[in-house]
Design a protein around this motif. Structure first.
Motif, PDB file in Angstrom:
ATOM      1  N   ALA A  82       0.902  -1.112   0.086  1.00  0.00           N
ATOM      2  CA  ALA A  82      -0.156  -0.018  -0.034  1.00  0.00           C
ATOM      3  C   ALA A  82       0.826   1.380  -0.028  1.00  0.00           C
ATOM      4  CB  ALA A  82      -1.044  -0.043   1.173  1.00  0.00           C
ATOM      5  N   SER A  83       2.121   1.219   0.499  1.00  0.00           N
ATOM      6  CA  SER A  83       3.141   2.408   0.625  1.00  0.00           C
ATOM      7  C   SER A  83       4.365   2.055   0.342  1.00  0.00           C
ATOM      8  CB  SER A  83       2.865   2.935   2.133  1.00  0.00           C
ATOM      9  OG  SER A  83       1.648   3.022   2.360  1.00  0.00           O
ATOM     10  N   PRO A  84       4.711   1.682  -0.972  1.00  0.00           N
ATOM     11  CA  PRO A  84       6.015   1.125  -1.255  1.00  0.00           C
ATOM     12  C   PRO A  84       7.076   2.184  -0.939  1.00  0.00           C
ATOM     13  CG  PRO A  84       4.595   1.470  -3.203  1.00  0.00           C
ATOM     14  CD  PRO A  84       3.729   1.794  -2.215  1.00  0.00           C
ATOM     15  N   PHE A  85       6.862   3.408  -1.174  1.00  0.00           N
ATOM     16  CA  PHE A  85       8.072   4.318  -0.849  1.00  0.00           C
ATOM     17  C   PHE A  85       8.429   4.426   0.727  1.00  0.00           C
ATOM     18  CE2 PHE A  85       6.649   5.389  -5.278  1.00  0.00           C
ATOM     19  CZ  PHE A  85       7.969   5.509  -5.823  1.00  0.00           C
ATOM     20  N   GLN A  89      11.730   3.322   2.751  1.00  0.00           N
ATOM     21  CA  GLN A  89      12.242   4.197   3.681  1.00  0.00           C
ATOM     22  C   GLN A  89      12.631   3.585   4.941  1.00  0.00           C
ATOM     23  OE1 GLN A  89       9.759   7.558   3.452  1.00  0.00           O
ATOM     24  NE2 GLN A  89      10.262   8.154   1.413  1.00  0.00           N
ATOM     25  N   ILE A  90      11.555   2.900   5.422  1.00  0.00           N
ATOM     26  CA  ILE A  90      11.735   2.244   6.543  1.00  0.00           C
ATOM     27  C   ILE A  90      12.605   0.954   6.810  1.00  0.00           C
ATOM     28  CG2 ILE A  90      10.491   0.893   8.692  1.00  0.00           C
ATOM     29  CD1 ILE A  90       7.888   2.880   7.926  1.00  0.00           C
ATOM     30  N   ASN A  91      12.090   0.069   5.715  1.00  0.00           N
ATOM     31  CA  ASN A  91      13.060  -0.878   5.392  1.00  0.00           C
ATOM     32  C   ASN A  91      14.062  -1.295   4.978  1.00  0.00           C
ATOM     33  OD1 ASN A  91      10.522  -2.213   6.614  1.00  0.00           O
ATOM     34  ND2 ASN A  91       9.871  -3.004   4.561  1.00  0.00           N
ATOM     35  N   ASN A 145      12.821  -5.133  -0.545  1.00  0.00           N
ATOM     36  CA  ASN A 145      13.485  -4.663   0.481  1.00  0.00           C
ATOM     37  C   ASN A 145      14.259  -5.228   1.308  1.00  0.00           C
ATOM     38  OD1 ASN A 145      10.647  -2.599   1.453  1.00  0.00           O
ATOM     39  ND2 ASN A 145      12.053  -2.095  -0.167  1.00  0.00           N
ATOM     40  N   LYS A 146      13.950  -6.630   1.689  1.00  0.00           N
ATOM     41  CA  LYS A 146      14.500  -7.743   2.418  1.00  0.00           C
ATOM     42  C   LYS A 146      15.652  -8.348   1.647  1.00  0.00           C
ATOM     43  CE  LYS A 146      12.097  -7.354   6.194  1.00  0.00           C
ATOM     44  NZ  LYS A 146      12.505  -7.130   7.679  1.00  0.00           N
ATOM     45  N   LEU A 147      15.343  -8.530   0.392  1.00  0.00           N
ATOM     46  CA  LEU A 147      16.515  -9.259  -0.153  1.00  0.00           C
ATOM     47  C   LEU A 147      17.638  -8.237  -0.331  1.00  0.00           C
ATOM     48  CD1 LEU A 147      17.339 -11.903  -1.789  1.00  0.00           C
ATOM     49  CD2 LEU A 147      16.381 -10.655  -3.898  1.00  0.00           C
TER      50      LEU A 147
END
Ligand code: SER
Length: 323
Positions: A82-85, A89-91, A145-147
């Motif tokens: 829902a909030s990719p940007f 930033q967080i992840n 993000n995780k990868l």
């Protein structure tokens, strides 16, 4: 000192408890929300603030001599879609803020990074046991993000001249089910939501179909996994990143198990296309031989034991006490 980011979250709350039980009481917590009352006795200090806030992260590293970091703060997969940007930033940026401070340290920092099976994308045949280096082409923001964080964690710890003080270790978790808490913003949330609903004598409307299947485990096994990986001598670890699981139930299997114990429980469906797509793209089953071989991973709870000895009794007691 030990830093846990995302302290108030499901995993943070369980991990801080376990570390205390193991006699580690030099723990600092960071969370975007004020620390939960129940966790206050378990930490020596806590910071309320944003993982994106570089100045705050700098202050935490300057004020304290950290030698272990458990980086759990993140937004999960459904929220990330829902909030990719914001997710990036967080992840990602949040993760980099921590690494940037480790670069300024001259002592060793053991760093645990909570990753996810969201890094995988399988198109069709999900019925195969996959290993860590297969199908790493995520089709969701959280997985991307995780990868990426896994890759740069490995890069900095192995190849960067300035960061040979970083000991980077990561687990790709499957869905996790806790008896004490419910997740927020994840895609595997249907399982814990369904189980908690049934035990509270409520019906549940599931957002993925009855055949949906991904790997799961209960929280005590997930925490055991972190403790084991972090406690293993580095020379035994052939990889930086491992995936683990306990069982692979379909939604129907969870429903049938709950029906046995709560005959009045009703399951309805209202399929969410995006969430179904994510679940369909994640593997059914993981080949865990690397974790078994390198750090003796062995979950204590299979499907039946998870329900009969952990989920049903503890959730039942929890809601009875709340009444
Ligand atoms: N539990 C996570 C999620 O659903 C995946 O690892 O977002």
């Amino acid at each position: 000192m030990i830093l846990i980011t995302g302290l108030n979250g499901e995993m943070g709350s369980a991990l801080v408890q376990k570390l205390n039980e193991l006699g580690k009481n030099n723990i600092i917590g960071l969370d975007i929300k004020p620390i939960k009352e129940s966790l206050k006795p378990l930490v020596t200090k806590h910071y309320v603030g944003d993982i994106k806030d570089k100045n705050l992260i700098k202050k935490i590293f300057t004020d304290n001599k950290l030698n272990e970091v458990y980086h759990l703060a993140a937004i999960l997969s459904t929220k990330a879609e829902a909030s990719p940007f914001l997710s990036h930033q967080i992840n990602v940026d949040g993760f980099l803020n921590l690494l940037a401070e480790i670069e300024n340290y001259n002592s060793l920092v053991k760093f645990f990074f909570a990753s996810s099976i969201a890094v995988y994308h399988l198109d069709e045949n999900k019925n195969i046991e996959i290993s860590e280096n297969e199908f790493c082409n995520p089709s969701n923001m959280y997985g991307c993000n995780k990868l990426y964080c896994e890759k740069i964690g490995s890069y900095f710890s192995k190849y960067s001249k300035n960061m040979n003080n970083l000991d980077f270790r990561s687990i790709r978790f499957s869905g996790i089910i806790s008896a004490q808490t419910l997740p927020v913003g994840g895609t595997s949330d249907y399982a814990p939501e369904m189980i908690h609903s049934a035990i509270r004598n409520k019906n549940y409307t599931c957002f993925v179909n009855s055949e949906s299947c991904i790997p799961f485990m209960i929280m005590p096994d997930a925490i055991e996994g972190i403790i084991k990986l972090m406690g293993t001598d580095k020379s035994r670890l052939k990889h930086d990143v491992y995936h683990i699981q306990s069982f692979s139930p379909t939604v129907e299997m969870i429903y049938q198990k709950l029906k046995l114990n709560f005959p009045k429980f009703k399951l309805n469906y209202d399929i969410n296309k995006r969430r179904q797509f994510l679940i369909n793209s994640w593997p059914n089953k993981l080949n865990q031989s690397a974790a078994v071989k390198d750090w003796d991973w062995s979950p204590k709870f299979d499907f039946d034991k998870s329900f009969d000895e952990y989920l049903i009794p503890i959730i039942t007691d929890y809601y009875a006490e709340k009444k």
